[in-house]
Design an enzyme around this catalytic site. Structure first.
Site, PDB file in Angstrom:
ATOM      1  N   ASN A   7       0.866  -1.174   0.000  1.00  0.00           N
ATOM      2  CA  ASN A   7       0.000   0.000   0.000  1.00  0.00           C
ATOM      3  C   ASN A   7       0.910   1.233   0.000  1.00  0.00           C
ATOM      4  OD1 ASN A   7      -1.858   1.988   0.397  1.00  0.00           O
ATOM      5  ND2 ASN A   7      -2.789   1.078   2.235  1.00  0.00           N
ATOM      6  N   ARG A  88      -2.275  -2.135  -3.679  1.00  0.00           N
ATOM      7  CA  ARG A  88      -3.553  -1.472  -3.479  1.00  0.00           C
ATOM      8  C   ARG A  88      -3.586  -0.225  -4.362  1.00  0.00           C
ATOM      9  NH1 ARG A  88      -5.345   2.718   1.077  1.00  0.00           N
ATOM     10  NH2 ARG A  88      -7.542   2.753   0.544  1.00  0.00           N
ATOM     11  N   HIS A 177     -12.994   1.285   0.068  1.00  0.00           N
ATOM     12  CA  HIS A 177     -12.896   0.188   1.039  1.00  0.00           C
ATOM     13  C   HIS A 177     -13.366  -1.136   0.429  1.00  0.00           C
ATOM     14  CE1 HIS A 177     -13.384   3.263   4.569  1.00  0.00           C
ATOM     15  NE2 HIS A 177     -12.099   2.987   4.372  1.00  0.00           N
ATOM     16  N   GLY A 207     -11.294   6.332   8.487  1.00  0.00           N
ATOM     17  CA  GLY A 207     -12.206   6.433   7.338  1.00  0.00           C
ATOM     18  C   GLY A 207     -13.319   5.426   7.581  1.00  0.00           C
ATOM     19  N   ARG A 236     -13.597  13.428   8.419  1.00  0.00           N
ATOM     20  CA  ARG A 236     -14.425  13.804   7.265  1.00  0.00           C
ATOM     21  C   ARG A 236     -15.875  14.035   7.695  1.00  0.00           C
ATOM     22  NH1 ARG A 236     -12.138   8.977   4.360  1.00  0.00           N
ATOM     23  NH2 ARG A 236     -10.191   9.676   3.410  1.00  0.00           N
ATOM     24  N   ASP A 278      -9.990  10.597  17.121  1.00  0.00           N
ATOM     25  CA  ASP A 278      -9.871   9.220  17.596  1.00  0.00           C
ATOM     26  C   ASP A 278     -11.080   8.859  18.463  1.00  0.00           C
ATOM     27  OD1 ASP A 278      -9.073   6.960  19.324  1.00  0.00           O
ATOM     28  OD2 ASP A 278      -7.123   7.227  18.351  1.00  0.00           O
ATOM     29  N   ARG A 280     -11.516   6.718  20.661  1.00  0.00           N
ATOM     30  CA  ARG A 280     -11.233   6.475  22.090  1.00  0.00           C
ATOM     31  C   ARG A 280     -11.303   7.778  22.889  1.00  0.00           C
ATOM     32  NH1 ARG A 280      -6.257   2.699  20.370  1.00  0.00           N
ATOM     33  NH2 ARG A 280      -6.322   4.297  18.783  1.00  0.00           N
ATOM     34  N   GLU A 378      -7.310  -6.553   4.626  1.00  0.00           N
ATOM     35  CA  GLU A 378      -7.168  -6.154   3.226  1.00  0.00           C
ATOM     36  C   GLU A 378      -5.938  -6.794   2.586  1.00  0.00           C
ATOM     37  OE1 GLU A 378      -8.292  -2.096   4.851  1.00  0.00           O
ATOM     38  OE2 GLU A 378      -8.498  -1.732   2.717  1.00  0.00           O
TER      39      GLU A 378
HETATM   40  P1  AMP Z   1      -8.597   2.234  11.437  1.00  0.00           P
HETATM   41  O1  AMP Z   1      -8.705   3.393  10.487  1.00  0.00           O
HETATM   42  O2  AMP Z   1      -9.337   1.017  10.977  1.00  0.00           O
HETATM   43  O3  AMP Z   1      -7.189   1.942  11.855  1.00  0.00           O
HETATM   44  O4  AMP Z   1      -9.346   2.690  12.796  1.00  0.00           O
HETATM   45  C1  AMP Z   1      -8.988   3.825  13.537  1.00  0.00           C
HETATM   46  C2  AMP Z   1     -10.070   4.108  14.580  1.00  0.00           C
HETATM   47  O5  AMP Z   1     -10.289   2.920  15.330  1.00  0.00           O
HETATM   48  C3  AMP Z   1      -9.734   5.214  15.570  1.00  0.00           C
HETATM   49  O6  AMP Z   1     -10.874   6.038  15.777  1.00  0.00           O
HETATM   50  C4  AMP Z   1      -9.418   4.465  16.849  1.00  0.00           C
HETATM   51  O7  AMP Z   1      -9.869   5.133  17.973  1.00  0.00           O
HETATM   52  C5  AMP Z   1     -10.169   3.179  16.684  1.00  0.00           C
HETATM   53  N1  AMP Z   1      -9.399   2.096  17.286  1.00  0.00           N
HETATM   54  C6  AMP Z   1      -8.337   1.505  16.794  1.00  0.00           C
HETATM   55  N2  AMP Z   1      -7.858   0.553  17.629  1.00  0.00           N
HETATM   56  C7  AMP Z   1      -8.642   0.560  18.669  1.00  0.00           C
HETATM   57  C8  AMP Z   1      -8.668  -0.166  19.890  1.00  0.00           C
HETATM   58  N3  AMP Z   1      -7.763  -1.101  20.156  1.00  0.00           N
HETATM   59  N4  AMP Z   1      -9.647   0.129  20.740  1.00  0.00           N
HETATM   60  C9  AMP Z   1     -10.542   1.054  20.435  1.00  0.00           C
HETATM   61  N5  AMP Z   1     -10.569   1.754  19.315  1.00  0.00           N
HETATM   62  C10 AMP Z   1      -9.625   1.541  18.445  1.00  0.00           C
END
Ligand code: AMP
Length: 390
Positions: A7, A88, A177, A207, A236, A278, A280, A378
């Site tokens: 990627n 990708r 995706h 995303g 976004r 994020d 979290r 992926e």
């Molecule tokens: P991605 O783009 O698929 O890597 O996802 C990123 C999003 O997933 C962010 O908003 C993170 O807060 C959430 N995320 C990723 N890992 C965790 C985890 N172990 N626990 C909770 N949320 C997570």
């Protein structure tokens, strides 16, 4: 048999080396800050992680460093061990209804789609060309984010805008995706033991997009001409009245490109909460009583529920909702909120299962519509495509 899944971004190169057909990851890594004197190359293998910082001027040097790293760490004995490379590619337009074996013509075709993905396709090409130089005799396969959605029919992919925009400039919904939605939908069909299942996949990461899959085929998806359309994401906005562009451009004396940048990079969770992109941070602050963090979460949940309702009607029924990607796989509170918002469809959450991680059903046996967590992969999907076409 070793296959590389790649990627390439404008200043980065992410890869996984997989043993096929067992689909085991042998090594993975990332080159960041390509083009800078302090680029970082990280390689993970056998539970070990090594990282070096050095000047890496371009993708060609990055690829060279990766292949050398794999040989130096005895992950491969020579470049001949790599029997295929899958790349990708973000935008395949209407040209690529399938993954493609890369040759000069395919490269020209991918370049011709750069108007539709100016940030992504040129970067993807840079990665492809670098690997072709280092591994000239190895088959290289392009796997597109858009291909899986090429089964959408005109009523789903056309905008109600002047038809000439579609004919002349390719203005339509492409969706993204696709590799993730395909991987997850194939797995869902196995878990449901039903190749004709009607499912909705919620790929919720930074995303995020939804996909309605009927009998293994994408029939609708939430992202559009670009990944900006659809549900609100980390940064976004998702769907918004385009008139906002004019209004903010006037009020803040910005170009349309700058306002679009706001909608792509400073909206969604980050824009509404003012805290973070994020999930979290959003959930933590929401639980601390922060109103805007709660809003960021609630707006996203509402919009996801809107899509689920419309896909349910469009498909004429629903067997399962699937959660995947960073948030979908890890945030039980988000899954619970979404499932509660569409409870009217006949959903009964299994609270205990929903607290756990990894592939599982998170609704009760009696739930009319089922829900699952299915971790996406992926890279494996790309490696499978390389195996199929090389
Ligand atoms: P991605 O783009 O698929 O890597 O996802 C990123 C999003 O997933 C962010 O908003 C993170 O807060 C959430 N995320 C990723 N890992 C965790 C985890 N172990 N626990 C909770 N949320 C997570």
């Amino acid at each position: 048999m070793k296959i590389m899944a790649v990627n390439a971004g404008s200043s980065s190169l992410k890869f996984q080396l997989l043993e096929m057909p067992s689909e085991d990851v042998i090594a993975s890594g990332l080159v960041e800050r390509i083009g800078y004197y302090n680029a970082v190359f990280t390689l993970k293998m056998n539970g070990e992680k090594v990282s070096i910082t050095q000047e890496i001027l371009n993708h060609k040097e990055a690829v060279h460093l990766v292949t050398k790293g794999l040989i130096d760490h005895k992950i491969i004995s020579s470049l001949d061990d790599i029997v295929g490379v899958g790349h990708r590619v973000v935008q395949g337009g209407e040209i690529f209804k399938n993954s493609a074996v890369i040759n000069d013509k395919v490269i020209e075709q991918i370049k011709s789609l750069s108007d539709l993905a100016p940030l992504h396709n040129p970067a993807n090409i840079t990665g492809i060309e670098a690997f072709r130089k280092d591994l000239p005799d190895v088959p290289q396969i392009a796997v597109f984010d858009t291909t899986f959605h090429q089964t959408m029919t005109e009523d789903a992919f056309l905008y109600a805008a002047p038809y000439e925009w579609y004919q002349q400039y390719g203005v339509r919904k492409y969706g993204f995706h696709g590799t993730s939605h395909q991987f997850v939908s194939e797995r869902a069909a196995v878990l449901l033991d039903n190749k004709k299942a009607k499912i909705i996949i919620c790929h919720l990461g930074n995303g995020a997009s939804l996909c309605a899959v009927d009998s293994g085929k994408s029939v609708d998806t939430s992202m559009g001409l670009t990944p900006l359309e659809g549900i609100p994401m980390g940064t976004r906005s998702g769907n918004i009245d385009p008139t906002v562009l004019m209004l903010i451009s006037d009020k803040e004396n910005k170009s349309y490109a700058e306002v679009l940048d706001d909608l792509n990079k400073r909206s969604g969770f980050l824009g509404v909460s003012g805290i973070s992109n994020d999930s979290r941070d959003i959930l933590r602050e929401m639980e601390n009583g922060n109103h805007r963090a709660r809003l960021a979460h609630e707006i996203q949940v509402k919009r996801i529920a809107d899509y689920i309702g419309s896909y349910y009607v469009y498909m004429g029924g629903l067997d399962a909702i699937i959660f995947t990607a960073g948030i979908g796989e890890n945030e039980s509170r988000v899954r619970e909120a979404i499932l509660n918002a569409v409870k009217v469809l006949g959903i009964e959450i299994d609270q205990e299962e929903n607290q756990k991680r990894g592939e599982r059903m998170i609704t009760t046996k009696n739930s009319k519509v089922k829900a699952f967590i299915i971790p996406t992969n992926e890279e494996v999907m790309i490696a499978r495509e390389v195996m199929r076409l090389k």
